[in-house]
Design an enzyme around this catalytic site. Structure first.
Site, PDB file in Angstrom:
ATOM      1  N   ASP A  98       0.823  -1.206   0.000  1.00 26.18           N
ATOM      2  CA  ASP A  98       0.000   0.000   0.000  1.00 26.18           C
ATOM      3  C   ASP A  98       0.859   1.259   0.000  1.00 26.18           C
ATOM      4  O   ASP A  98       1.510   1.575   1.003  1.00 26.18           O
ATOM      5  CB  ASP A  98      -0.905  -0.038   1.247  1.00 26.18           C
ATOM      6  CG  ASP A  98      -1.769   1.193   1.393  1.00 26.18           C
ATOM      7  OD1 ASP A  98      -1.997   1.889   0.382  1.00 26.18           O
ATOM      8  OD2 ASP A  98      -2.227   1.457   2.511  1.00 26.18           O
ATOM      9  N   SER A 101       0.086   4.248   2.783  1.00 25.47           N
ATOM     10  CA  SER A 101       0.431   4.170   4.200  1.00 25.47           C
ATOM     11  C   SER A 101       1.914   3.821   4.300  1.00 25.47           C
ATOM     12  O   SER A 101       2.567   3.577   3.288  1.00 25.47           O
ATOM     13  CB  SER A 101      -0.435   3.125   4.926  1.00 25.47           C
ATOM     14  OG  SER A 101      -0.166   1.815   4.442  1.00 25.47           O
ATOM     15  N   ASN A 103       3.369   1.922   7.367  1.00 28.59           N
ATOM     16  CA  ASN A 103       3.722   0.934   8.394  1.00 28.59           C
ATOM     17  C   ASN A 103       3.573  -0.495   7.891  1.00 28.59           C
ATOM     18  O   ASN A 103       2.737  -0.790   7.037  1.00 28.59           O
ATOM     19  CB  ASN A 103       2.846   1.114   9.632  1.00 28.59           C
ATOM     20  CG  ASN A 103       3.218   2.348  10.426  1.00 28.59           C
ATOM     21  OD1 ASN A 103       2.572   3.381  10.327  1.00 28.59           O
ATOM     22  ND2 ASN A 103       4.290   2.245  11.215  1.00 28.59           N
ATOM     23  N   TRP A 105       2.622  -4.213   9.292  1.00 29.69           N
ATOM     24  CA  TRP A 105       2.041  -4.918  10.433  1.00 29.69           C
ATOM     25  C   TRP A 105       1.451  -6.250   9.991  1.00 29.69           C
ATOM     26  O   TRP A 105       1.047  -6.409   8.837  1.00 29.69           O
ATOM     27  CB  TRP A 105       0.985  -4.072  11.158  1.00 29.69           C
ATOM     28  CG  TRP A 105      -0.260  -3.760  10.371  1.00 29.69           C
ATOM     29  CD1 TRP A 105      -0.540  -2.635   9.667  1.00 29.69           C
ATOM     30  CD2 TRP A 105      -1.413  -4.611  10.221  1.00 29.69           C
ATOM     31  NE1 TRP A 105      -1.781  -2.710   9.083  1.00 29.69           N
ATOM     32  CE2 TRP A 105      -2.337  -3.910   9.416  1.00 29.69           C
ATOM     33  CE3 TRP A 105      -1.744  -5.884  10.693  1.00 29.69           C
ATOM     34  CZ2 TRP A 105      -3.591  -4.456   9.052  1.00 29.69           C
ATOM     35  CZ3 TRP A 105      -2.982  -6.425  10.331  1.00 29.69           C
ATOM     36  CH2 TRP A 105      -3.892  -5.713   9.522  1.00 29.69           C
ATOM     37  N   TYR A 143      -8.868   3.245  12.513  1.00 28.94           N
ATOM     38  CA  TYR A 143      -9.658   2.890  11.337  1.00 28.94           C
ATOM     39  C   TYR A 143     -11.084   3.363  11.555  1.00 28.94           C
ATOM     40  O   TYR A 143     -11.489   3.659  12.681  1.00 28.94           O
ATOM     41  CB  TYR A 143      -9.637   1.376  11.101  1.00 28.94           C
ATOM     42  CG  TYR A 143      -8.316   0.869  10.603  1.00 28.94           C
ATOM     43  CD1 TYR A 143      -8.075   0.725   9.254  1.00 28.94           C
ATOM     44  CD2 TYR A 143      -7.291   0.561  11.486  1.00 28.94           C
ATOM     45  CE1 TYR A 143      -6.851   0.284   8.793  1.00 28.94           C
ATOM     46  CE2 TYR A 143      -6.061   0.122  11.037  1.00 28.94           C
ATOM     47  CZ  TYR A 143      -5.849  -0.021   9.680  1.00 28.94           C
ATOM     48  OH  TYR A 143      -4.637  -0.450   9.225  1.00 28.94           O
ATOM     49  N   ASP A 283      -2.106   6.040  -4.972  1.00 31.01           N
ATOM     50  CA  ASP A 283      -2.383   5.157  -3.837  1.00 31.01           C
ATOM     51  C   ASP A 283      -2.807   3.778  -4.330  1.00 31.01           C
ATOM     52  O   ASP A 283      -3.910   3.601  -4.838  1.00 31.01           O
ATOM     53  CB  ASP A 283      -3.491   5.779  -2.977  1.00 31.01           C
ATOM     54  CG  ASP A 283      -3.777   4.999  -1.708  1.00 31.01           C
ATOM     55  OD1 ASP A 283      -3.252   3.880  -1.558  1.00 31.01           O
ATOM     56  OD2 ASP A 283      -4.541   5.500  -0.866  1.00 31.01           O
ATOM     57  N   THR A 286      -6.250   1.685  -2.831  1.00 30.59           N
ATOM     58  CA  THR A 286      -7.655   1.901  -3.143  1.00 30.59           C
ATOM     59  C   THR A 286      -7.858   1.796  -4.651  1.00 30.59           C
ATOM     60  O   THR A 286      -6.962   2.122  -5.435  1.00 30.59           O
ATOM     61  CB  THR A 286      -8.166   3.270  -2.649  1.00 30.59           C
ATOM     62  OG1 THR A 286      -9.540   3.411  -3.007  1.00 30.59           O
ATOM     63  CG2 THR A 286      -7.376   4.413  -3.272  1.00 30.59           C
TER      64      THR A 286
END
Length: 394
Positions: A98, A101, A103, A105, A143, A283, A286
């Protein structure tokens, strides 16, 4: 164990490396035979708005949060995923890559039995990794349906033969609502910049660059919008693949380092200029194309869309061939989308098929160009030179 063995097999089968050139290819999985529902389309829009903190409005302004707010949609907007291994020995995960963003995880083995999203995916077991190093800090990412939270850790992250040492990432113990339950990925690899990362953690690709693991500090996406589950395109770490696009890449400098933000010269609908001198963000997280309020209304009006109470625009599925080309002008070059690119066919609550405009509303003055655009144009993300490039896919 069967899931883990399957993913290990996928890692060995689907990832290959060109070691001399330090180029790593990751084939992207695409959700085959999946028609998104209208409900999921709405959820996707809500998620996108939360991701970019649209309460911040102003000319050429993008959200100035700490990077702790991001969001995901179920499958509709997150169709592309690929394998990553964490720990020693490696624990395999199917991950979403992505650029919206920053991070990394994954679900933690410490999550509760009530955490359905965690239970439905492979979980990271720190006690099973010889290279695990506890960090001690907690992390939380907001979120729309709640907060994803857990603890930070360091471990080895591998993509094929490329091995990143001491990468800090999040071990998610709590996951919000149903957001991640049915996704085809377990976690996220954020490919944005450190400026938007929770706790200012170094993103995975920046770690690759700092550890000299790639020849060029560039990654690129080739997404196939009509791909199968095993052939959804590829993500290339370390450069670009000229066989995947026509002509040459048009590069433009980033205007703000955080998101992949750049200057958008203009937008035309059927030859009519409807937008000039805006900011835009690329992005991969999406599929939607988010437009500022004025352009949103103009575009959907010119498409003959019927507005709904949920900020959707219905289009006549039998008249799609009559719709105009929509052109984005970037770096002086024209990048056109056809109706087949920007119209989304989804299933309604009664099971019937409806057509929706992929242009959604954001109460901001910048555009978000998601996979609808990136799937049509090969996109190179140049971290080293702080620029982004586009070219028509072959």
């Amino acid at each position: 164990w069967s899931t883990m063995h399957c993913l290990l097999w996928l890692l060995s089968l689907w990832i290959w490396t060109e070691c001399q050139g330090q180029v790593i290819r990751i084939p992207m999985q695409f959700q085959a035979s999946f028609m998104a529902s209208r409900r999921q389309h709405r959820a996707g829009r809500t998620s996108l708005l939360a991701k970019y903190n649209v309460n911040v409005v102003g000319p050429d302004t993008v959200p100035q949060n700490s990077g702790a707010t991001e969001t995901l949609d179920n499958r509709l907007n997150l169709e592309y995923a690929g394998p990553v291994s964490i720990g020693t020995p490696g624990q395999p995960f199917n991950m979403l890559f992505d650029t919206g963003s920053a991070n990394l995880w994954v679900p933690s083995a410490e999550c509760s039995a009530k955490n359905l999203a965690c239970q439905h995916h492979h979980r990271y077991n720190s006690s099973a990794s010889r290279s695990y190093v506890p960090d001690g800090r907690r992390f939380a990412i907001a979120y729309g349906t709640g907060s994803l939270s857990g603890r930070l850790a360091q471990d080895t992250v591998a993509i094929g033969q490329l091995v990143v040492r001491n990468q800090t990432f999040g071990m998610a113990v709590h996951e919000p609502g149903p957001t991640f339950v049915d996704t085809n990925f377990a976690g996220i690899v954020g490919l944005g910049f450190r400026a938007i990362a929770e706790e200012q953690i170094t993103p995975l690709f920046e770690s690759m660059c700092e550890q000299s693991l790639v020849e060029e500090c560039v990654f690129s996406f080739y997404l196939k919008r009509n791909g199968s589950e095993r052939k959804g395109g590829e993500l290339l770490f370390g450069g670009v693949d000229a066989t995947k696009f026509s002509g040459s890449l048009t590069f433009v400098p980033l205007t703000r380092v955080g998101y992949w933000q750049f200057h958008l010269d203009g937008v035309e609908v059927g030859g009519q200029v409807i937008s000039q001198h805006r900011q835009a963000i690329a992005d991969t997280g999406t599929s939607l194309l988010a437009a500022p309020p004025r352009e949103y209304l103009i575009i959907n009006s010119l498409l003959g869309g019927l507005p709904t109470a949920n900020n959707e625009y219905l289009l006549n599925c039998s008249e799609l061939d009559r719709l105009p080309e929509i052109v984005f002008i970037i770096g002086g070059q024209r990048f056109g989308l056809q109706p087949r690119d920007y119209v989304m066919r989804v299933s309604d609550d009664d099971g019937s098929s409806v057509c929706l405009s992929a242009f959604t509303l954001m109460d901001t003055e910048f555009w978000i160009l998601g996979d609808v655009f990136i799937g049509r144009f090969y996109t190179a993300f140049d971290v080293g030179q702080r620029r982004i490039g586009f070219a028509p896919t072959r």
